[in-house]
Design a protein around this motif. Structure first.
Motif, PDB file in Angstrom:
ATOM      1  N   MET A  93      61.268  65.241  24.293  1.00  0.00           N
ATOM      2  CA  MET A  93      62.114  65.902  25.290  1.00  0.00           C
ATOM      3  C   MET A  93      61.840  65.344  26.679  1.00  0.00           C
ATOM      4  N   ASP A  94      60.575  65.120  27.010  1.00  0.00           N
ATOM      5  CA  ASP A  94      60.232  64.544  28.306  1.00  0.00           C
ATOM      6  C   ASP A  94      60.838  63.154  28.467  1.00  0.00           C
ATOM      7  N   ASN A  95      60.764  62.354  27.405  1.00  0.00           N
ATOM      8  CA  ASN A  95      61.346  61.005  27.452  1.00  0.00           C
ATOM      9  C   ASN A  95      62.864  61.075  27.620  1.00  0.00           C
ATOM     10  N   TYR A  96      63.501  62.002  26.922  1.00  0.00           N
ATOM     11  CA  TYR A  96      64.950  62.155  27.036  1.00  0.00           C
ATOM     12  C   TYR A  96      65.344  62.532  28.454  1.00  0.00           C
ATOM     13  N   VAL A  97      64.639  63.487  29.033  1.00  0.00           N
ATOM     14  CA  VAL A  97      64.933  63.925  30.398  1.00  0.00           C
ATOM     15  C   VAL A  97      64.719  62.772  31.370  1.00  0.00           C
ATOM     16  N   ALA A  98      63.639  62.025  31.180  1.00  0.00           N
ATOM     17  CA  ALA A  98      63.357  60.904  32.079  1.00  0.00           C
ATOM     18  C   ALA A  98      64.444  59.837  31.989  1.00  0.00           C
ATOM     19  N   LEU A  99      64.928  59.557  30.786  1.00  0.00           N
ATOM     20  CA  LEU A  99      65.954  58.524  30.616  1.00  0.00           C
ATOM     21  C   LEU A  99      67.333  58.989  31.058  1.00  0.00           C
ATOM     22  N   SER A 100      67.555  60.289  31.070  1.00  0.00           N
ATOM     23  CA  SER A 100      68.876  60.788  31.447  1.00  0.00           C
ATOM     24  C   SER A 100      69.066  60.845  32.959  1.00  0.00           C
ATOM     25  N   ARG A 101      68.003  60.689  33.705  1.00  0.00           N
ATOM     26  CA  ARG A 101      68.116  60.696  35.165  1.00  0.00           C
ATOM     27  C   ARG A 101      68.756  59.395  35.643  1.00  0.00           C
ATOM     28  N   ASN A 115      69.463  56.505  38.564  1.00  0.00           N
ATOM     29  CA  ASN A 115      68.621  55.792  39.530  1.00  0.00           C
ATOM     30  C   ASN A 115      67.166  55.729  39.058  1.00  0.00           C
ATOM     31  N   LEU A 116      67.000  55.485  37.798  1.00  0.00           N
ATOM     32  CA  LEU A 116      65.673  55.378  37.225  1.00  0.00           C
ATOM     33  C   LEU A 116      65.045  54.061  37.678  1.00  0.00           C
ATOM     34  N   GLU A 117      63.874  54.141  38.246  1.00  0.00           N
ATOM     35  CA  GLU A 117      63.179  52.971  38.754  1.00  0.00           C
ATOM     36  C   GLU A 117      61.813  52.865  38.110  1.00  0.00           C
ATOM     37  N   LEU A 118      61.431  51.660  37.813  1.00  0.00           N
ATOM     38  CA  LEU A 118      60.107  51.414  37.262  1.00  0.00           C
ATOM     39  C   LEU A 118      59.405  50.447  38.198  1.00  0.00           C
ATOM     40  N   GLN A 119      58.248  50.863  38.668  1.00  0.00           N
ATOM     41  CA  GLN A 119      57.465  49.995  39.533  1.00  0.00           C
ATOM     42  C   GLN A 119      56.213  49.580  38.770  1.00  0.00           C
ATOM     43  N   ILE A 120      56.033  48.273  38.648  1.00  0.00           N
ATOM     44  CA  ILE A 120      54.906  47.756  37.901  1.00  0.00           C
ATOM     45  C   ILE A 120      54.356  46.545  38.655  1.00  0.00           C
ATOM     46  N   THR A 121      53.061  46.473  38.722  1.00  0.00           N
ATOM     47  CA  THR A 121      52.445  45.364  39.455  1.00  0.00           C
ATOM     48  C   THR A 121      52.372  44.136  38.565  1.00  0.00           C
ATOM     49  N   LEU A 122      52.134  43.006  39.178  1.00  0.00           N
ATOM     50  CA  LEU A 122      51.988  41.766  38.435  1.00  0.00           C
ATOM     51  C   LEU A 122      50.795  41.847  37.483  1.00  0.00           C
TER      52      LEU A 122
END
Length: 82
Positions: A34-42, A44-51
């Motif tokens: 459910m948490d994953n579904y809610v996160a994906l349904s938002r 302007n989803l942005e993922l910040q990841i370092t090199l």
């Protein structure tokens, strides 16, 4: 402990029910889904990841490629049998 004995005897069933109730918890994976579904349904989803995180992830994938491929094959064959 002896002072509690009469109380425990009188409320034995109530205490057992209470302990059983507090041991009942939701399925972790159901909550995670459910948490994953809610996160994906938002939007302007942005993922910040370092090199460094990209490098570490790549290294882990490379290190465990055989296990990942064999697991993916098992899942695919299981999905085909359903």
């Amino acid at each position: 402990m002896m002072k509690l004995q009469p109380f425990l005897q009188e409320n034995k069933e109530r205490i057992q029910n209470f302990l059983l109730d507090i041991c009942e918890v939701q399925d972790f994976y159901e909550t995670l889904e459910m948490d994953n579904y809610v996160a994906l349904s938002r939007q302007n989803l942005e993922l910040q990841i370092t090199l460094n995180e990209v490098y570490a992830t790549h290294e882990l994938i490379q290190k465990h490629t055989e296990e990942l491929v064999s697991e993916a094959c098992l899942q695919a064959s299981y999905a085909n049998t359903e």
